[in-house]
Design an enzyme around this catalytic site. Structure first.
Site, PDB file in Angstrom:
ATOM      1  N   ASP A 224       0.834  -1.199   0.000  1.00 33.56           N
ATOM      2  CA  ASP A 224       0.000   0.000   0.000  1.00 33.56           C
ATOM      3  C   ASP A 224       0.874   1.257   0.000  1.00 33.56           C
ATOM      4  O   ASP A 224       1.848   1.338   0.754  1.00 33.56           O
ATOM      5  CB  ASP A 224      -0.885  -0.031   1.250  1.00 33.56           C
ATOM      6  CG  ASP A 224      -1.967   1.020   1.230  1.00 33.56           C
ATOM      7  OD1 ASP A 224      -2.804   0.976   0.321  1.00 33.56           O
ATOM      8  OD2 ASP A 224      -1.970   1.899   2.119  1.00 33.56           O
ATOM      9  N   GLU A 295       1.982  -0.453  -4.930  1.00 30.53           N
ATOM     10  CA  GLU A 295       1.004   0.584  -5.279  1.00 30.53           C
ATOM     11  C   GLU A 295       1.746   1.906  -5.147  1.00 30.53           C
ATOM     12  O   GLU A 295       1.910   2.427  -4.050  1.00 30.53           O
ATOM     13  CB  GLU A 295      -0.200   0.564  -4.346  1.00 30.53           C
ATOM     14  CG  GLU A 295      -1.298   1.493  -4.843  1.00 30.53           C
ATOM     15  CD  GLU A 295      -1.944   2.376  -3.792  1.00 30.53           C
ATOM     16  OE1 GLU A 295      -2.954   3.000  -4.108  1.00 30.53           O
ATOM     17  OE2 GLU A 295      -1.441   2.481  -2.664  1.00 30.53           O
TER      18      GLU A 295
HETATM   19  C1  NOJ Z   1      -4.277   3.043  -1.018  1.00 26.37           C
HETATM   20  C2  NOJ Z   1      -5.422   2.093  -0.881  1.00 26.37           C
HETATM   21  O1  NOJ Z   1      -5.628   1.434  -2.098  1.00 26.37           O
HETATM   22  C3  NOJ Z   1      -6.601   2.922  -0.443  1.00 26.37           C
HETATM   23  O2  NOJ Z   1      -7.802   2.205  -0.509  1.00 26.37           O
HETATM   24  C4  NOJ Z   1      -6.320   3.442   0.933  1.00 26.37           C
HETATM   25  O3  NOJ Z   1      -7.389   4.278   1.329  1.00 26.37           O
HETATM   26  C5  NOJ Z   1      -5.014   4.238   0.966  1.00 26.37           C
HETATM   27  N1  NOJ Z   1      -3.964   3.574   0.259  1.00 26.37           N
HETATM   28  C6  NOJ Z   1      -4.556   4.468   2.373  1.00 26.37           C
HETATM   29  O4  NOJ Z   1      -4.112   3.267   2.940  1.00 26.37           O
END
Ligand code: NOJ
Ligand code: MG
Length: 561
Positions: A224, A295
């Site tokens: 993440d 990500e």
């Molecule tokens: C990216 C995640 O995909 C999202 O859903 C989340 O709200 C944020 N990061 C914070 O963790």
């Protein structure tokens, strides 16, 4: 007696041409745990619900599933606020349920990727509670980014950073003696305090968490906000023109344009790569092809490629593909840029059109029949490319972004800003039946987010029986995809205007994003995203076969490459 012995036969320590790791050319299905399938009737998806529906993923033909966070969490950001990285939230089941899921998936030949959330913990995490109790200057506060405020009395935030979810990126705490105290950084919700990744204790803890899940048999991690762990050391102000940072804008062409500013002292700092070199070593000590996917919404293909250098992560989501509008030229440009950035680091690309944070691609491309036609064509084009493709639950049903009424919204973005937020792509899946909850679980009535009343024809059960359905189309495309060569770079063209074309082995993929039908090139049609028409072409524009490729349609042809 050096020099007199006959030389040892030269043997290679690794087999020549070892098979590529599975994730080089995989289809990975994203399960949003709250909304995939509910086993216990509470209207919220859970781990046993996933296990019970793994046959759907086998039927669909994917290689792996990525499951969004199911760890103990107050659920302020639906699991991306983790209070205990080694425990399953009772809402979703138990550690035993997680083990059973992994075991069953492996029996079925599916790999399992779990989410790791390293940028921030929940404010309910034991570390944050200890930090609040211990006070300024303590080692407990040193795991997070606590700072004194500016101005008289320290009542101004330490810098001008804004939260991705709206409002300031800082909240002020009340110290144990009741006085107004320090501020802590949260790039997301105030319930998600950012960790200080310059602190070795934080690094050691997360390596241990990785091992905890690797020991339980998971095949990989989705990381993440992978590009946010390190911030500039002095936490200086961000230079920006205005304070009105907003959510991405959707253009008429279906492109997502992020209004980001030039100066980003909180994102993509070079020291973050040291962390991933350490993580690489952690995973490399395990048998099997364990993998990581970042990500990282970085600014350029080159910055994306830095995360997948040979001693770092396995993959990074290629968000450029997802952000692109409906244009053959724009898609071609992304393909070209992706390969030129990744080729030097030797990493295969990834492709993705939807996830739990963005508007579903049917809706981005205009919604309704046209949106669905484009979504299917975009998907077929993506599935032909070398590398891994990520699918988001429900796209195989052609789901649109649902209209979630204001009073039902739960996304912290909606709660902090009053904007529509991300709930519309997170509505529980319709499995069968004719009314909510459409067999999402044994409960009665609406699940945690309300489902639209017109989904009866979109359920898995309804679509599985229909050879023309979007589900049948995905299933057929994924089976054909297995015939494509695993690796390679494709040279794409967008000529004539509005027509994207590339080849994989002896398969030619053609997409028409224009407004008029174009002659279909030679070759046998393996699969098309929509009807291939006989009509609509002038005599001179007609192909040898007399067939044409209508607008908003893609096709795979064999023998024409
Ligand atoms: C990216 C995640 O995909 C999202 O859903 C989340 O709200 C944020 N990061 C914070 O963790
Ligand atoms: Mg449940």
């Amino acid at each position: 007696m050096a020099g007199t012995q006959s030389p040892e036969p030269v043997t290679s320590p690794v087999p020549v041409n070892p098979p590529a790791p599975w994730w080089h050319h995989a289809v990975i299905y994203q399960v949003y745990v709250r909304s995939f399938a509910d086993s216990d009737g509470d209207g919220i998806g859970d781990l046993p619900g996933i296990t019970a529906h793994l046959d759907h993923l086998v039927e669909l033909g994917v290689d792996a599933l990525w499951i969004t966070p199911f760890y103990r969490s107050p659920q302020h950001d639906h699991g991306y606020d983790v209070a205990d990285y080694r425990a399953v939230d009772p809402l979703f089941g138990s550690l035993g349920d997680a083990d059973a899921l992994v075991a069953r998936a492996h029996e079925l030949g599916l790999r399992v990727i779990v989410d790791i959330v390293p940028n921030h913990t929940s404010s309910g995490h034991a570390w944050f509670l200890a930090a609040l109790a211990a006070g300024p200057g303590s080692p407990e506060r040193g795991r997070y980014l606590f700072r004194d405020g500016q101005g008289p009395g320290g009542d101004q935030p330490p810098n001008n950073w804004l939260s991705v979810f709206g409002g300031l990126a800082w909240d002020r705490v009340v110290e144990a003696d009741g006085s107004p105290g320090q501020w802590y950084l949260h790039l997301f919700d105030s319930s998600q305090p950012d960790l200080d990744w310059r602190n070795p204790e934080v690094r050691a803890e997360f390596e241990d968490v990785l091992r905890f899940w690797l020991d339980r048999g998971v095949d990989g991690f989705r990381i993440d906000v992978a590009h946010s762990l390190i911030k500039v050391a002095d936490l200086r102000d961000q230079i920006r023109d205005s304070d009105d940072r907003t959510a991405p804008i959707l253009t008429d062409e279906g492109a997502l344009v992020d209004p980001h500013v030039e100066d980003e002292p909180m994102w993509d700092q070079s020291e973050v790569h040291d962390i991933y070199r350490d993580w690489h070593r952690v995973l490399a000590a395990y048998p099997g092809d364990r993998m990581t996917v970042a990500e990282a919404w970085t600014r350029t293909p080159e910055s994306m490629a830095r995360y997948v250098r040979p001693d770092e992560l396995s993959q990074s989501f290629n968000f450029a593909w997802l952000s692109t509008g409906w244009s053959a030229e724009a898609f071609r440009q992304v393909i070209e840029d992706t390969f030129s950035a990744l080729d030097p680091v030797g990493s295969p690309p990834t492709w993705v059109l939807s996830n739990h944070d963005v508007i579903r691609h049917v809706t981005r491309y205009g919604g309704g029949e046209r949106g669905l036609a484009r979504a299917r064509a975009g998907t077929l084009t993506m599935l032909g490319l070398p590398g891994s493709a990520y699918l988001y639950q429900g796209e195989e049903l052609g789901l649109e972004q649902a209209d979630v009424p204001v009073e039902a919204r739960q996304d912290p973005i909606a709660l902090r800003t009053g904007e529509v937020g991300r709930d519309g792509c997170r509505v529980p899946l319709p499995w069968g039946g004719t009314e909510p909850p459409y067999d999402f679980g044994p409960g009665v009535g609406q699940p945690w987010l309300p489902q639209p009343s017109d989904w009866a024809g979109l359920t898995v059960a309804a679509q599985a029986a229909d050879p023309a359905s979007t589900f049948s189309f995905y299933r057929a495309a994924l089976r054909l995809r297995r015939l494509l060569p695993a690796e390679g770079i494709v040279m794409a063209t967008s000529d004539p205007a509005g027509v994207l074309s590339y080849t994989r082995g002896d398969v030619r993929v053609v997409l028409n994003t224009g407004t008029v039908p174009v002659p279909l090139p030679a070759g046998d049609v393996l699969i098309a995203s929509g009807p291939i028409s006989q009509s609509g072409l002038s005599q001179s524009g007609s192909s040898q076969s007399g067939l044409s490729l209508p607008p908003d349609t893609a096709v795979w042809l064999r023998g024409g490459a």
